[in-house]
Design a protein around this motif. Structure first.
Motif, PDB file in Angstrom:
ATOM      1  N   GLU A 132       2.957  80.907  44.808  1.00 28.57           N
ATOM      2  CA  GLU A 132       2.000  81.235  45.971  1.00 28.57           C
ATOM      3  C   GLU A 132       2.582  81.928  46.758  1.00 28.57           C
ATOM      4  OE1 GLU A 132      -2.058  80.914  45.170  1.00 28.57           O
ATOM      5  OE2 GLU A 132      -0.841  81.853  43.819  1.00 28.57           O
ATOM      6  N   ASN A 133       2.913  81.175  47.431  1.00 28.35           N
ATOM      7  CA  ASN A 133       2.880  81.033  49.061  1.00 28.35           C
ATOM      8  C   ASN A 133       4.079  81.747  49.401  1.00 28.35           C
ATOM      9  OD1 ASN A 133       2.915  81.656  51.764  1.00 28.35           O
ATOM     10  ND2 ASN A 133       2.726  79.506  51.981  1.00 28.35           N
ATOM     11  N   GLN A 159       0.913  82.572  53.864  1.00 26.28           N
ATOM     12  CA  GLN A 159      -0.414  81.887  53.891  1.00 26.28           C
ATOM     13  C   GLN A 159      -0.197  80.831  54.387  1.00 26.28           C
ATOM     14  OE1 GLN A 159      -1.071  81.040  49.165  1.00 26.28           O
ATOM     15  NE2 GLN A 159      -1.947  83.572  49.288  1.00 26.28           N
ATOM     16  N   ASN A 188      -3.206  87.021  38.292  1.00 23.49           N
ATOM     17  CA  ASN A 188      -4.297  86.143  38.421  1.00 23.49           C
ATOM     18  C   ASN A 188      -5.077  86.331  39.382  1.00 23.49           C
ATOM     19  OD1 ASN A 188      -5.493  82.996  38.099  1.00 23.49           O
ATOM     20  ND2 ASN A 188      -3.757  82.461  39.468  1.00 23.49           N
ATOM     21  N   ASP A 189      -4.997  86.399  40.002  1.00 21.62           N
ATOM     22  CA  ASP A 189      -6.118  86.935  41.351  1.00 21.62           C
ATOM     23  C   ASP A 189      -7.175  88.450  40.839  1.00 21.62           C
ATOM     24  OD1 ASP A 189      -7.574  87.693  43.233  1.00 21.62           O
ATOM     25  OD2 ASP A 189      -6.309  87.342  45.378  1.00 21.62           O
ATOM     26  N   THR A 242     -12.970  81.780  45.993  1.00 21.42           N
ATOM     27  CA  THR A 242     -11.457  81.787  45.081  1.00 21.42           C
ATOM     28  C   THR A 242     -11.804  83.123  44.157  1.00 21.42           C
ATOM     29  OG1 THR A 242      -9.208  81.535  44.581  1.00 21.42           O
ATOM     30  CG2 THR A 242     -11.676  80.248  43.644  1.00 21.42           C
ATOM     31  N   LYS A 277      -8.886  83.486  41.986  1.00 23.09           N
ATOM     32  CA  LYS A 277      -8.439  82.802  41.529  1.00 23.09           C
ATOM     33  C   LYS A 277      -8.446  82.857  39.551  1.00 23.09           C
ATOM     34  CE  LYS A 277      -5.011  82.819  44.961  1.00 23.09           C
ATOM     35  NZ  LYS A 277      -4.546  82.463  45.809  1.00 23.09           N
ATOM     36  N   PRO A 306      -1.531  80.072  38.809  1.00 23.36           N
ATOM     37  CA  PRO A 306      -0.878  80.737  40.206  1.00 23.36           C
ATOM     38  C   PRO A 306       0.181  81.792  40.502  1.00 23.36           C
ATOM     39  CG  PRO A 306      -0.572  78.041  39.857  1.00 23.36           C
ATOM     40  CD  PRO A 306      -0.941  78.719  38.415  1.00 23.36           C
ATOM     41  N   GLY A 307       0.587  82.125  41.027  1.00 23.45           N
ATOM     42  CA  GLY A 307       1.414  83.198  41.920  1.00 23.45           C
ATOM     43  C   GLY A 307       1.412  84.393  41.728  1.00 23.45           C
ATOM     44  N   VAL A 308       2.596  84.850  42.446  1.00 20.23           N
ATOM     45  CA  VAL A 308       1.852  86.082  42.903  1.00 20.23           C
ATOM     46  C   VAL A 308       3.116  87.263  42.364  1.00 20.23           C
ATOM     47  CG1 VAL A 308       1.846  86.174  45.086  1.00 20.23           C
ATOM     48  CG2 VAL A 308       3.576  86.535  44.354  1.00 20.23           C
TER      49      VAL A 308
END
Lengths: 508, 126, 595, 146
Positions: free
Chosen positions: B101-102, B107, C283-284, C342, C344, C509-511
Motif C-alpha cells: 500500500e505505502n 501515506q 483495489n481502489d 474508503t 478500497k 490491498p496494494g498499489v
C-alpha cells in the motif's frame, strides 16, 4: 499612443514646460514635505506631488503622441552646449510608469509608515521618497548622458537611506551592500560616459549617437561601452550582479518594497536600453555580440536559476525578490533579441511586472500592522482572515505566474512569440521551464496562504482601507490589462519604435 | 455469504449487523439475492439465457462484416473469452505489478484522512 | 436600453462566462440559499444562453487581444452538444455538492465548468488556449481540496502535467497560427458536410505539438497517469466534477482539430484495451473508475480518428453520455467514500443493506456504461461500434469489442459488486444525504432517457440526419439487440463461472505499478545515485580545486582576501568576482569584434 | 615605455581605481569599505580632469593674450600650437569635464555621507561594523529591532 492625443489636454502654458515640471514638481514637494508641520501633511504633499508628476507625464504623453519627440532645452541653450530634456515614447512610458506607481505608493504610505518608521522620521521619509521619484523621473526625461548619471544617483542615494530606516535591523547591512554595489555601478557608468566623451566630445545622447556612427572602430568607444553596460547591469540587478537585491527588497520598509520593485531596477534597464539602442545601436558589431553572447545567456540563466532559488526561500518577500531578478531576466531576454517584437515584448513584460510586484509587496506591507512576520509559514491561513488583501495578492500571483486572463500571461505570450520570430527556440524553452518554476513558487505561496490552517492564535486582520484602495487598483489593472492590453502594447510598441526598431509587420 | 463483523466502523453508533438494521428499500430490492434458491438457480438461469440467445441466431438474421464475425454466436463466444482473459490475466499481472500500500511512501501511517496541519511544515514537494 | 436590447447582448456572450460569473458569486456565497443560486443558477443561465444561442457558425469576433482577431463565441452544432454536456455536468455536480459547504470547491468547480464551456465555444486557437489553461488551474484547486499530504503531492504532479500540456499546446498554437497567418477557426479549415471538424494539418509546423498537448489531456497511453493519480485523491465531490470536463474537452478539441487523423484510430483502440488489465487488478474503486474513464475516452478518440459523420456523432454522443453515467458512478463511489472513508474494494462489501438507493443508482450507472440495451451507453457506443465495423478496420473493431467486455468487467460488475454486494464487510453506513441521492436520481433518469428514447438526444448531434437515420435503421433492430445481449450475457456467465471456480482474483490491498513508477520511483532513485556520485565528485573537486585555489590566492598576493573572503562567499566578494569577470568578458568581446 | 610615460596620468587613474575597488571588495570593515569607495570615485575625478587637460593650457577663465599672464603662458608654447589649439590666441583646458566632475564629487560626497551614516546605524544595531560578525549575528539571533 493615439489614445493620449485627445484625452489628456492641459493648459498650453503648462504643457510647454511639462518636461522640467515633471521633475521639479516632486523636488519641490520633497522640500515641502521635509518642512511640513505633521506626518499627515507630509503625506498629503507626497500624494499631491506624485499626482502632479503623473499629470505632467500624461501631458507629455499627449505631446509625444502628437509630435513624436518632446525637446526641452534648459535655459534655452541648445545642445551640445546646454542640457536638454528629450522625451520620446520610451521615456514617456517610463515616466507614466514611475509616476503612476509613485501615486499608488504614496497613497499606500499614509498608513504603513506609522507601523514601520519611527516617529519623527516620517516627514523626512516622505521627503526622501519624493526625491527618489524626482530622480527616476529625471532619468526618464533627460537627453544628456551625464545628467542621467546625476539623476540616477539622486534617486539611488535616496533609496539607500530609505532602505535602511526600518524596524528590521537586517535592512542596514542590506542597504550598505546596495550602496556599495550601486555606487560602483554608477561610477562605472561615469567612467564609460567619460570614455564616450573623450571619443565624441559631446554628452548629449542624440549627438553622441550621430558621432559614434561616423567614428568607426574605436577602442575607446568599446571600453566605454563595456563600462556602461556593466555599470548599469549592476544597478539593474542583471543576473550574476544581483547579489544586493534580495536582501534590500526583503528587509526594507514596505513602502520601499512597493516602489523599488516596480521602478528602481526598471529605470536602470531603461537607461541600458537607451544606450544599447539609441546611443550605440544594434548595428555596431560589439553591441550585437554583447546582446547575443552576454545579455541573452545571462538573462536566460537568471530566468531559470533565480526562479529555482525563489522556490526554496522561506521568507516570503525574498521569494518575491528572487522572482524580481528572474523577471529582469525575462525582460532582458526580450531586449536582447534586438527586434521590434522582442524589445516591445520585454517592455510590455516590464510594465506588467511593475504593476504586479508593487501589488504583491503592497499586500504584504498592508498586513504589517497585524502580523510582524516575514516567513512564508507565518502567513499560513492568512487568506481566511484577510480575504480582501490576500485575494488581491492572489491575483498578483496569478499574473506573476502567467495565468491566462491576466496581464502576465499576455506578456509571456508576446515573449514566446518574439522568440519564435527570432528563431530562438532555446529562449522558448527557457521561458517555458522558468514559467513552470514560477508556477511552483506561486503555488507554494498561495497554498500556504489559503489552504493551510493558521499557525498561531494571533489573527491577521484585513489591511486598512487606505491600503486596499491602491492595492485593488493595481490588482484590477493586472486583470484589465490581461483582457484589454491595448494601452501597454501601444506604449511598448511605440517605445520600441522610438528605439529605432521597426516592426516586421504593419505599423500599429 | 459469510457474515463477519468487525469493530472498525466509521459510524459512531454501531448497530448490530444482520437484517434488523436493513433499509426497507434494500429488503424490497435486494434481499432475494441472499436466498439459497437464488444461489442455486442463478447459474442455471444464466446458462439458459445464454442458450436462448445463441438459439435465437437461427431465427434472426445477423449482419456481419464477412470475417470471423460471421461464425455462429461470435459475439457471445468472444465476450466470454475476452472476459475470461481479462480476469485471468489479473493473476500473473497482479503478482508482477502489485506492491504494498505505502509503496510510494506518500501515506501517513495513521488515519488516511488526516489533515495537513499535522504534517511537518516542509513536508510537501515544490 | 430596453429589455430586448439587453437580451440581444446577453445571448452574444459565451455561455461559459455565465458559469464563470457564478464561480465568482460562489466565492462570496454564504448559506445554502446563496450557494444554491450559484450552483444551480449558473448552469440554468448557461442553459438559457445555449437555448437562445445565435445561429450555428456565427462568429462573434472581438479583436482586442494583441491585435489578433479573436472569436470569443462561435457556436456550431459540434460545440452545442459538448456545451450541453457541460451544462448537465455543472448542474448535476451542483446538486450533488449542496450537502457540503465548501466555497473553494464550489467556486473552483463552477470556474472549471465555465472554462471548459467557454473553450468549446471559442472560435479561435488563442481563446481556446486561454480557457484550456483556465480549466487546468481551476481543476488543480479541486485536487488540492482534500487537504491531505497525499492529495497535495498528487495535486503537484497533476499541476505539472497539466501545465506541460498547456505549454505544448500554447507553443503549438503560436507556431501553427503564425505559419497559417490566422488563429481563427474559420480561416484555418473548411466545413465537412456543414461542420467544421479536422481543421488542422498535423504536418504543418506546430501540429504535432498541439496534438501532444491535447493528447496529454485526453490521457493518451503513457500520458494517462495524471488521471488515475489525481481522481482518487480528490474529495467525494471533486471526483464528480473532474470526471466531466478535462478529458471530454480534449475529445472536443481532437474532433475540432484532428478528426479523421488515422493515428487516432490506433491510439484510441490501444486506450480502450490496456486499462482493462489495470482495472482488473486495481483495489481502489475510484481508481478503477479512472481507468474506466481512460478506456471510454479511448472509444471516443478512436471514433474521432475514424472521422466519418456517424463516428463523429458517436464520439460526441458518447462523450456527453459518458459525462452522465461516469458522473453517476463517481457520485455513487463518492457517497460510499463520504460515508465509509474508503473506496478500497478489500475494505468494502455488503453496503446495499443500508445504502440501497445508492446501490440502485450505481447499478443503473453500471448498466449504462456496460451498454446494456435501453441504457445510455448502448445508444451512443453502438454508433462508434457500427462506424468501426468495416472490413478495413476489423482489427480495431475486435479491440473495441474486447474493451466492451472489459468495461462490463471493471465498471459493470466490479464496481457495484465489490462495493455493495460481495462478502459483507460489516460496515453499516448511513444512506447518502438527500441532495446527493437527488443528483444520482437525476443522472439515472438521464441515463434511461437517453437509453430508451434517444431521439431527442440525437437531435442535438452535429450530423443530425445521420444520427436519426442510425436510430431508425440500426439501433433497435433485432440482430443488433441480439449480438449485444450475447456479448453481455456470455461475459456475465464467464464471471459467474470464474467466481464459482475460485479463479476470480481476490481483492488485495496494494498499489498497482503504472507508468508513474518512472517518475515516482525510478527518477528519484536515479537522481539519488547521481546525487551521491556528484557529492563524491564534489568532495574530490573541492579538495582539488581548493588546493589549486589556495595556491592561486596566495600566489597572487591573496587577491581580494586578506582573510579568505572569497572562500567564504560573502555577497560582496561574489559580486566583485562576477563584476570583474563580466567586465573583462565584455571588454574582450567588444575589442575583438571585427570591424 | 614612452607610451607608458606619455599616459602616466591614466596609469595613476587605473592604479587608484583598482586600489579603491580592491579595498572595497576585500575589506570586511564597513568604514574601510567606504574609504575604498571614496578612493575609487576620486580616481574617476582624476580621469575626467586629465581628459579635459590641454597640454600647456590654462584654467578656463577668459584671458587677454596681450596681457602679462597671457604672454607668459604663450612663451613656452609654439605659436603653431597656439594657433591650432587656442581660442583667441590663448590655450585653455576644456572646462566641461571640470564642471562635470564637480557635480560628481558632490554626488560622491553625498554617497559617502549616507554610507557612513548607515555604518553608524549598523554599529548601533549590531554593536560592530565587521561584515563577518554581522552575518554571524544575523544567523544566530533573530535580533532586536534596530
Amino acid at each position: 499612443m493615439n489614445a493620449f492625443i485627445d484625452f489628456y489636454a492641459a493648459p498650453p502654458g503648462l504643457t510647454a514646460h511639462a518636461a522640467p515640471l515633471l521633475v521639479i514638481g516632486p523636488l519641490i514637494a520633497a522640500c515641502a514635505a521635509a518642512l511640513s508641520p505633521s506626518t499627515r501633511s507630509a503625506w498629503m504633499i507626497s500624494v499631491g506631488g506624485t499626482i502632479f508628476a503623473f499629470w505632467m507625464a500624461l501631458c507629455l504623453a499627449g505631446e509625444v503622441a502628437r509630435n513624436g519627440v518632446v525637446n526641452y532645452y534648459m535655459g534655452g541653450f541648445a545642445p551640445p552646449l546646454g542640457i536638454a530634456f528629450r522625451i520620446d515614447a520610451l521615456g514617456v512610458m517610463f515616466a507614466l510608469l514611475i509616476s503612476g506607481i509613485g501615486v499608488m505608493a504614496a497613497l499606500f504610505s499614509g498608513h504603513t509608515l506609522e507601523a514601520e518608521i519611527m516617529k519623527g522620521k516620517r516627514r523626512l521619509y516622505q521627503s526622501g521618497f519624493l526625491l527618489c521619484v524626482a530622480g527616476l523621473l529625471g532619468l526618464s526625461a533627460t537627453g544628456d548622458a551625464f545628467n542621467a548619471f546625476v539623476f540616477l544617483e539622486v534617486s539611488s542615494i535616496g533609496t539607500y537611506a530609505l532602505i535602511g530606516v526600518g524596524v528590521d535591523r537586517r535592512a542596514l547591512p542590506a542597504a550598505f551592500n546596495y550602496l556599495v554595489m550601486g555606487t560602483i555601478g554608477a561610477t562605472f557608468f561615469v567612467i564609460g560616459v567619460g570614455f564616450l566623451y573623450a571619443a565624441t566630445g559631446t554628452l548629449n545622447m542624440a549627438d553622441m549617437s550621430g558621432r559614434l556612427a561616423t567614428l568607426g572602430d574605436s577602442r575607446v568607444v568599446e571600453a566605454g561601452f563595456a563600462f556602461i553596460v556593466i555599470g548599469l547591469g549592476l544597478k539593474a540587478a542583471m543576473f550574476p550582479l544581483h547579489g544586493w537585491l534580495p536582501a534590500a527588497y526583503a528587509y526594507a520598509p514596505s513602502l520601499m518594497g512597493v516602489f523599488l520593485s516596480a521602478t528602481a531596477t526598471k529605470a536602470a534597464l531603461y537607461l541600458m536600453a537607451r544606450f544599447l539602442f539609441t546611443v550605440f545601436g544594434p548595428h555596431l558589431d560589439f553591441v550585437g555580440l554583447f546582446l547575443t553572447w552576454v545579455m541573452a545567456p545571462v538573462a536566460g540563466a537568471a530566468a531559470i536559476i533565480c526562479s529555482a532559488q525563489a522556490i526554496f526561500q522561506t521568507d516570503i518577500r525574498r521569494i518575491l525578490a528572487f522572482s524580481s531578478v528572474a523577471q529582469v531576466g525575462y525582460i532582458m531576454l526580450g531586449v536582447s533579441m534586438a527586434s521590434a517584437e522582442g524589445v516591445s515584448a520585454g517592455l510590455f513584460h516590464l510594465f506588467n511586472q511593475a504593476l504586479i510586484k508593487s501589488a504583491l509587496f503592497m499586500a504584504l506591507g498592508g498586513l504589517a500592522f497585524n502580523i510582524k512576520a516575514t516567513k512564508l509559514s507565518d502567513f499560513s491561513g492568512v487568506g481566511r482572515t484577510a480575504p480582501w488583501t490576500m485575494t488581491a495578492f492572489a491575483i498578483g500571483t496569478f499574473s506573476l505566474a502567467g495565468v491566462p486572463l491576466t496581464a502576465g500571461f499576455l506578456s509571456k505570450w508576446r515573449l514566446i512569440e518574439a522568440a519564435f520570430a527570432a528563431h530562438w527556440l532555446w529562449a522558448v524553452g527557457v521561458i517555458a521551464v522558468s514559467s513552470l518554476l514560477g508556477l511552483i513558487y506561486a503555488g507554494r505561496m498561495l497554498e500556504t496562504i489559503f489552504f493551510r490552517a493558521p499557525v498561531s492564535e494571533e489573527r491577521a486582520g484585513e489591511a486598512r482601507f487606505g491600503v486596499l484602495v491602491p492595492l485593488w487598483i493595481l490588482a484590477a489593472a493586472s486583470v484589465w490589462y490581461g483582457l484589454d492590453a491595448s494601452l501597454p502594447v501601444d506604449l511598448s510598441t511605440a517605445a520600441a519604435q522610438a528605439l529605432g526598431l521597426a516592426p516586421a509587420g504593419a505599423a500599429p | 455469504m459469510t457474515e463477519t463483523r468487525s469493530g472498525e466502523q466509521n459510524d459512531p453508533h454501531p448497530q448490530p449487523a444482520g437484517e434488523a438494521d436493513e433499509h426497507p428499500l434494500s429488503v424490497l430490492l435486494f434481499s432475494w439475492m441472499r436466498s439459497d434458491l437464488f444461489d442455486r438457480m442463478f447459474l442455471a438461469g444464466l446458462g439458459a439465457l445464454c442458450a436462448v440467445l445463441a438459439a435465437l441466431e437461427l431465427v434472426i438474421h445477423r449482419h456481419d462484416g464477412g470475417g470471423i464475425d460471421s461464425l455462429p454466436v461470435f459475439q457471445g463466444v468472444f465476450g466470454f473469452l475476452a472476459f475470461a482473459l481479462a480476469v485471468l490475466s489479473g493473476w500473473p499481472l497482479g503478482r508482477l505489478m502489485r506492491r504494498p500500500e505505502n509503496y510510494y511512501r506518500d501515506q501517513p501511517d495513521k488515519d488516511p484522512d488526516n489533515t495537513v496541519e499535522e504534517e511537518k511544515e516542509d513536508g510537501h514537494d515544490g | 436600453m430596453t429589455v430586448d436590447r439587453l437580451l440581444d447582448i446577453a445571448v452574444t456572450i459565451n455561455p461559459g462566462f455565465y458559469l464563470i460569473a457564478a464561480a465568482v458569486w460562489a466565492v462570496f456565497a454564504r448559506g445554502p440559499g446563496s450557494r444554491g443560486v450559484a450552483l444551480l443558477g449558473g448552469p440554468a443561465l448557461a442553459l438559457l444562453a445555449l437555448l437562445y444561442a445565435p445561429a450555428s457558425g456565427t462568429e462573434i469576433t472581438r479583436s482586442f487581444f494583441l491585435g489578433f482577431n479573436m472569436s470569443l463565441y462561435r457556436p456550431d452544432s459540434l460545440s452545442m452538444i459538448f456545451g450541453f454536456g457541460f451544462v448537465l455536468a455543472a448542474a448535476l455536480s451542483g446538486v450533488y455538492s449542496l450537502h457540503r459547504e465548501d466555497r473553494m470547491q464550489d467556486s473552483a468547480g463552477l470556474l472549471y465548468a465555465g472554462a471548459a464551456m467557454a473553450a468549446v465555444f471559442a472560435g479561435d486557437l488563442i481563446s481556446l488556449v486561454v480557457f484550456w489553461e483556465l480549466t487546468a488551474v481551476a481543476s488543480v484547486a479541486l485536487v488540492f481540496a482534500r487537504q491531505t499530504k497525499q492529495g497535495q503531492m498528487a495535486g503537484m504532479r497533476y499541476l505539472l502535467i497539466q501545465l506541460l500540456s498547456g505549454l505544448l499546446l500554447m507553443a503549438g498554437v503560436v507556431l501553427y497560427g503564425l505559419d497559417a497567418g490566422s488563429f481563427l477557426f474559420a480561416d484555418l479549415g473548411q466545413l465537412h458536410r456543414g461542420v467544421l471538424i479536422g481543421m488542422l494539418d498535423i504536418h504543418a509546423p506546430g501540429g504535432l505539438l498541439i496534438l501532444a498537448g491535447v493528447g496529454i489531456k485526453a490521457a493518451f497511453p503513457t500520458f494517462h497517469n495524471w488521471l488515475t493519480d489525481a481522481y482518487p485523491n480528490t474529495t467525494e465531490t471533486g471526483a464528480v466534477v473532474m470526471s466531466a470536463y478535462t478529458t471530454t474537452l480534449a475529445v472536443y478539441v481532437l474532433a475540432r482539430c484532428f478528426a479523421g487523423l488515422d493515428w487516432l484510430v490506433w491510439i484510441g483502440a490501444a486506450m480502450t484495451v490496456y486499462p482493462v488489465f489495470f482495472a482488473v487488478m486495481e483495489n481502489d474503486l475510484r481508481r478503477v473508475l479512472a481507468y474506466s474513464t481512460n478506456n471510454q475516452i479511448g472509444f471516443m478518440v478512436c471514433a474521432v480518428g475514424i472521422g466519418t459523420p456517424l463516428a463523429i456523432d458517436g464520439a460526441a454522443a458518447h462523450a456527453v453520455a459518458h459525462i452522465v453515467f461516469k458522473g453517476l458512478l463517481f457520485m455513487a463511489m463518492g457517497a460510499v467514500f463520504m460515508r465509509t472513508g474508503t473506496t478500497k474494494a478489500s475494505e468494502l462489501g455488503g453496503l446495499h443493506r443500508t445504502m440501497p438507493w445508492t446501490t440502485l443508482f450505481c447499478l443503473i450507472g453500471a448498466m449504462s456504461i456496460s451498454a446494456l440495451p435501453l441504457f445510455a451507453g448502448f445508444s451512443t457506443k453502438s454508433m462508434i461500434m457500427t462506424a468501426a465495423h468495416t472490413p478495413a478496420m476489423f482489427a480495431v473493431w475486435l479491440m473495441l469489442l474486447f474493451a466492451s467486455a472489459g468495461v462490463l468487467e471493471h465498471s459493470g460488475i466490479k464496481i457495484p459488486y465489490f462495493a455493495f454486494f460481495s462478502h459483507d464487510s460489516g460496515k453499516r453506513p448511513k444512506e447518502a444525504p438527500f441532495t446527493m441521492l437527488l443528483a444520482m436520481g437525476l443522472a439515472s433518469a438521464l441515463c434511461l432517457a437517453i437509453g430508451i428514447a434517444p431521439g431527442w438526444f440525437f437531435e442535438l448531434l452535429p450530423y443530425r440526419s445521420v444520427a436519426m437515420a442510425f436510430l431508425a435503421q440500426d439501433l433497435f433492430t433485432a440482430d443488433h439487440l441480439l449480438v449485444q445481449m450475447q456479448l453481455l450475457a456470455f461475459a456475465v456467465l464467464a464471471f459467474v463461472l470464474l467466481k464459482r471456480l475460485k479463479l476470480y482474483p481476490t481483492e488485495q490491498p496494494g498499489v498497482i505499478l503504472d507508468i508513474e513508477w518512472l517518475w515516482r520511483k525510478a527518477a528519484p532513485a536515479i537522481t539519488g545515485v547521481l546525487g551521491r556520485l556528484a557529492g563524491r565528485l564534489g568532495v574530490w573537486a573541492d579538495k582539488a580545486f581548493g588546493r589549486a585555489g589556495a595556491g592561486l590566492i596566495s600566489g597572487s598576493g591573496q587577491i581580494f582576501a586578506p582573510d579568505g573572503v572569497v572562500a567564504r562567499h560573502l555577497p560582496l566578494a561574489g559580486a566583485a568576482i562576477w563584476t570583474v569577470a563580466l567586465l573583462s568578458f565584455v571588454l574582450i568581446l567588444a575589442m575583438s569584434s571585427p570591424g | 615605455m614612452s607610451f607608458l610615460l606619455g599616459h602616466f596620468n591614466y596609469l595613476i587613474v587605473v592604479f587608484l581605481m583598482m586600489g579603491g575597488l580592491w579595498i572595497t571588495f576585500s575589506s570586511r570593515n564597513y568604514i574601510k569599505r567606504m574609504i575604498g569607495l571614496a578612493l575609487f570615485q576620486t580616481s574617476v575625478g582624476l580621469f575626467y580632469i586629465s581628459l579635459g587637460k590641454v597640454a600647456g593650457g590654462t584654467a578656463a577663465i577668459v584671458l587677454d593674450k596681450t596681457s602679462k599672464a597671457g604672454e607668459a603662458l604663450n612663451a613656452h608654447l609654439s605659436p603653431d600650437y597656439v594657433a591650432r589649439a587656442g581660442v583667441d590666441g590663448v590655450v585653455y583646458s576644456n572646462p566641461l569635464p571640470h564642471v562635470l566632475i564637480l557635480t560628481a564629487i558632490v554626488v560622491g560626497v553625498a554617497t559617502l555621507a549616507v554610507g557612513l551614516a548607515i555604518a553608524v546605524r549598523v554599529r548601533e544595531a549590531y554593536g560592530t561594523v565587521e561584515a563577518g560578525e554581522i552575518a554571524e549575528l544575523d544567523r544566530t539571533e533573530a535580533g532586536p529591532r534596530a
